[in-house]
Structure formats: C-alpha cells, structure tokens
Design a protein around this motif. Structure first.
Motif, mmCIF file in Angstrom:
data_model
loop_
_atom_site.group_PDB
_atom_site.id
_atom_site.type_symbol
_atom_site.label_atom_id
_atom_site.label_comp_id
_atom_site.label_asym_id
_atom_site.label_seq_id
_atom_site.Cartn_x
_atom_site.Cartn_y
_atom_site.Cartn_z
ATOM 1 N N ARG A 2 0.500 -1.475 -0.061
ATOM 2 C CA ARG A 2 -0.139 0.060 -0.062
ATOM 3 C C ARG A 2 0.952 1.294 -0.087
ATOM 4 N NH1 ARG A 2 -5.172 -0.481 2.622
ATOM 5 N NH2 ARG A 2 -4.519 1.526 2.883
ATOM 6 N N LYS A 3 0.146 2.042 -0.760
ATOM 7 C CA LYS A 3 1.082 3.247 -0.749
ATOM 8 C C LYS A 3 0.928 4.351 0.858
ATOM 9 C CE LYS A 3 1.379 4.686 -5.484
ATOM 10 N NZ LYS A 3 0.278 4.211 -6.016
ATOM 11 N N GLU A 4 -0.432 4.581 1.212
ATOM 12 C CA GLU A 4 -0.816 5.291 2.678
ATOM 13 C C GLU A 4 -0.989 4.056 3.614
ATOM 14 O OE1 GLU A 4 -4.633 3.692 1.758
ATOM 15 O OE2 GLU A 4 -3.035 4.209 0.402
ATOM 16 N N LYS A 5 -0.767 4.637 4.437
ATOM 17 C CA LYS A 5 -0.622 3.891 5.773
ATOM 18 C C LYS A 5 -1.973 3.844 6.497
ATOM 19 C CE LYS A 5 4.047 3.024 5.634
ATOM 20 N NZ LYS A 5 5.882 4.065 5.896
ATOM 21 N N GLN A 48 1.173 1.474 16.093
ATOM 22 C CA GLN A 48 2.529 1.384 15.164
ATOM 23 C C GLN A 48 2.420 2.386 14.313
ATOM 24 O OE1 GLN A 48 2.583 -2.852 13.691
ATOM 25 N NE2 GLN A 48 2.892 -3.696 15.558
ATOM 26 N N LYS A 49 3.431 2.281 12.701
ATOM 27 C CA LYS A 49 3.600 3.213 12.167
ATOM 28 C C LYS A 49 2.316 3.537 10.567
ATOM 29 C CE LYS A 49 5.047 0.006 9.171
ATOM 30 N NZ LYS A 49 6.260 -1.003 7.780
ATOM 31 N N TYR A 50 1.157 2.771 11.438
ATOM 32 C CA TYR A 50 -0.485 3.071 11.053
ATOM 33 C C TYR A 50 -1.314 3.792 11.554
ATOM 34 C CZ TYR A 50 1.919 -1.117 8.751
ATOM 35 O OH TYR A 50 3.123 -1.960 8.496
ATOM 36 N N THR A 51 -1.753 4.659 10.648
ATOM 37 C CA THR A 51 -3.539 4.540 10.995
ATOM 38 C C THR A 51 -4.507 4.417 11.208
ATOM 39 O OG1 THR A 51 -2.392 7.349 10.359
ATOM 40 C CG2 THR A 51 -4.728 7.225 10.627
ATOM 41 N N LEU A 52 -5.001 3.730 12.251
ATOM 42 C CA LEU A 52 -6.523 3.026 11.561
ATOM 43 C C LEU A 52 -7.964 3.845 11.574
ATOM 44 C CD1 LEU A 52 -5.028 -0.173 14.155
ATOM 45 C CD2 LEU A 52 -4.770 0.960 11.720
ATOM 46 N N ASN A 53 -8.390 3.612 11.235
ATOM 47 C CA ASN A 53 -9.849 4.700 11.233
ATOM 48 C C ASN A 53 -10.738 3.182 11.728
ATOM 49 O OD1 ASN A 53 -9.355 7.257 9.889
ATOM 50 N ND2 ASN A 53 -8.910 5.491 8.148
ATOM 51 N N ARG A 104 -18.927 -6.405 -0.563
ATOM 52 C CA ARG A 104 -17.910 -5.614 -0.799
ATOM 53 C C ARG A 104 -16.244 -6.058 0.366
ATOM 54 N NH1 ARG A 104 -22.205 -1.492 -0.041
ATOM 55 N NH2 ARG A 104 -23.378 -3.257 0.837
ATOM 56 N N LEU A 105 -16.715 -7.262 0.872
ATOM 57 C CA LEU A 105 -15.813 -7.126 2.736
ATOM 58 C C LEU A 105 -14.952 -8.600 2.382
ATOM 59 C CD1 LEU A 105 -18.474 -7.152 5.459
ATOM 60 C CD2 LEU A 105 -16.267 -5.422 4.513
ATOM 61 N N SER A 106 -15.297 -9.429 0.865
ATOM 62 C CA SER A 106 -14.360 -9.914 0.300
ATOM 63 C C SER A 106 -13.596 -10.127 0.459
ATOM 64 C CB SER A 106 -14.796 -10.928 -0.961
ATOM 65 O OG SER A 106 -14.415 -10.026 -1.703
ATOM 66 N N GLY A 107 -12.704 -8.994 0.291
ATOM 67 C CA GLY A 107 -10.851 -9.145 0.197
ATOM 68 C C GLY A 107 -10.602 -9.175 1.871
ATOM 69 N N ALA A 108 -11.125 -8.385 2.660
ATOM 70 C CA ALA A 108 -11.242 -8.137 4.197
ATOM 71 C C ALA A 108 -10.027 -9.001 4.920
ATOM 72 C CB ALA A 108 -11.908 -7.319 4.371
ATOM 73 N N SER A 109 -9.356 -8.460 5.180
ATOM 74 C CA SER A 109 -8.605 -9.804 6.341
ATOM 75 C C SER A 109 -9.315 -9.967 7.600
ATOM 76 C CB SER A 109 -6.838 -9.310 6.235
ATOM 77 O OG SER A 109 -6.134 -9.116 5.893
ATOM 78 N N ASP A 161 -1.649 -6.690 15.517
ATOM 79 C CA ASP A 161 -0.338 -7.109 14.862
ATOM 80 C C ASP A 161 -0.241 -7.549 13.860
ATOM 81 O OD1 ASP A 161 0.960 -5.202 16.598
ATOM 82 O OD2 ASP A 161 1.930 -7.267 17.858
ATOM 83 N N TRP A 162 -1.595 -9.057 13.851
ATOM 84 C CA TRP A 162 -1.241 -9.560 12.591
ATOM 85 C C TRP A 162 -2.502 -9.448 11.821
ATOM 86 C CZ3 TRP A 162 -5.971 -11.271 10.408
ATOM 87 C CH2 TRP A 162 -5.918 -12.399 9.785
ATOM 88 N N LEU A 163 -3.295 -8.629 12.535
ATOM 89 C CA LEU A 163 -4.171 -7.388 11.300
ATOM 90 C C LEU A 163 -3.156 -6.840 10.652
ATOM 91 C CD1 LEU A 163 -7.265 -7.676 10.272
ATOM 92 C CD2 LEU A 163 -7.599 -5.925 11.775
ATOM 93 N N VAL A 164 -2.511 -5.617 11.664
ATOM 94 C CA VAL A 164 -2.104 -4.559 10.258
ATOM 95 C C VAL A 164 -1.290 -4.772 9.652
ATOM 96 C CG1 VAL A 164 -2.608 -2.825 12.109
ATOM 97 C CG2 VAL A 164 -0.582 -4.041 11.866
ATOM 98 N N GLN A 165 -0.336 -6.399 9.750
ATOM 99 C CA GLN A 165 0.703 -6.855 9.107
ATOM 100 C C GLN A 165 0.352 -7.446 7.375
ATOM 101 O OE1 GLN A 165 3.587 -5.834 9.211
ATOM 102 N NE2 GLN A 165 3.188 -5.176 11.218
ATOM 103 N N ASP A 166 -0.965 -7.758 8.090
ATOM 104 C CA ASP A 166 -1.550 -9.141 7.011
ATOM 105 C C ASP A 166 -2.315 -7.684 6.289
ATOM 106 O OD1 ASP A 166 -2.697 -11.361 6.109
ATOM 107 O OD2 ASP A 166 -4.117 -11.003 5.542
ATOM 108 N N ILE A 167 -2.451 -6.562 6.235
ATOM 109 C CA ILE A 167 -3.209 -5.590 5.246
ATOM 110 C C ILE A 167 -2.234 -5.075 4.126
ATOM 111 C CG2 ILE A 167 -4.303 -3.171 5.162
ATOM 112 C CD1 ILE A 167 -5.951 -4.608 7.328
#
Ligand code: GDP
Length: 168
Positions: A2-5, A48-53, A104-109, A161-167
């Motif tokens: 991903r480009k943006e975090k 971590q280095k991510y912005t989670l909405n 619409r959720l088929s690609g979501a971890s 941790d697992w979720l953000v790494q997977d995404i």
C-alpha cells in the motif's frame, strides 16, 4: 504494498461483546466508564506506523441491518465474540456467516477476537473456532482467531499485529 499507511478497520460483533472497550484499551484510554454502542463510534488511532480508522458499529439486533452501510473500502474486519456468552453463540455464528457473504468484504482480512478470556467459564479460542466452524472458511479469506481480554489487554497486540501486517 500500500502507498498510504492508513487502514480502515471495521469492528463488529454482537452487542456487549466488548468492541468499545477493546478500542479504548488499545488506545490506552480509561475503560471503566463506557455505555453500550448505539449507532457507531469512529475512532482514528495510531498503531505502530499505521493510522487505523476504526469503525465500531453497534451490534444490537435492530441496527445490525445498517452494518452494510459501512462496508465500502474496508481493509480489515475485527469480529468480537463474548466468549462467556454461551447462549448467544448460535446468533453470533449466524451474524458472522451473513457478514462474510458480503461481496464488498470479500477482500478484507478477518481477525476474530475471542474476548473476555479473563472470565471463568469463557470458551477457549479453539472452542470458539469450532462453534463458528472456522475451518470451513472460504479458502481465499485471510483469517486468525486470538483469545483476548479487553480488561487485562491480553491478546490484543497479538491480534492487531497480525491484522495490520496482513493488510500492509
Ligand atoms: P460493545 O457493545 O461490543 O461495544 O461492548 P462494550 O465494550 O460496551 O462491553 C460490554 C460489557 O462487557 C461492558 O460491561 C464491559 O465492561 C464488559 N467487557 C468488555 N470487555 C471485557 C473483557 O475482556 N472482560 C470482561 N470481564 N468484561 C468485558
């Protein structure tokens, strides 16, 4: 990559499963005074280095049909289970199955949090996985189940941790 975090994460689960408390805990806020989620809370946190909405969508029966309004561009799904609420596990399974049918959720971890592990009588993550029949999940879905407690904080970092790494 991903480009943006920035990541959009939808937290869902039956009412009273602990969604609001989990968001407060990972954000280091006081978890002692909260009221059940009506409608939804949107919270932007830095992890971590991510912005989670994080969209914490209320789980009460009358508003479950509105969940679908929040599905666009969801990167991650967190499905929260009250592991001590054995009476509602069938309901929980049905709602999760319905959610996972959404195109619409088929690609979501998918992170499943087996919450309230601090309570006596809580089912273990393995037991919850069995009840929810997670072994038979669509093979293309990235998923993980983690036991946690929003009170003690146990398991939350492992799960997120697992979720953000997977995404990422
Ligand atoms: P929501 O409706 O899914 O947002 O659930 P809440 O976050 O409002 O939590 C519902 C109730 O469960 C509240 O009384 C919380 O204090 C309690 N709760 C949430 N997480 C835990 C946990 O890990 N352990 C225990 N024992 N109680 C919890």
């Amino acid at each position: 990559k991903r480009k943006e975090k920035e990541m959009r994460i939808l937290m869902v689960g039956l009412d009273n499963s602990g969604k609001t408390t989990i968001v407060l805990k990972i954000n280091g806020e006081d978890t002692s005074v909260i009221s059940p989620t009506l409608g939804f809370n949107i919270k932007t946190i830095t992890y971590q280095k991510y912005t989670l909405n994080i969209w914490d969508v209320g789980g009460q029966r009358t508003i479950r049909s509105y969940w679908r309004n929040y599905f666009e561009q969801t990167d991650g799904l967190v499905w929260v289970v009250d592991s001590s609420d054995l009476r509602r596990l069938d309901d929980c399974k049905m709602e999760l199955d319905n959610l996972l049918k959404e195109e619409r959720l088929s690609g979501a971890s998918l992170l499943i949090l087996a919450n309230k592990q601090d309570l006596k009588g809580a089912l273990t993550p393995d037991e919850i996985a069995k009840v929810l029949n997670l072994e038979n999940m669509d093979k293309t879905r990235h998923w993980k189940i983690v036991g946690c407690s929003a009170y003690t904080g146990e398991g939350l970092l492992e799960g997120f941790d697992w979720l953000v790494q997977d995404i990422a």
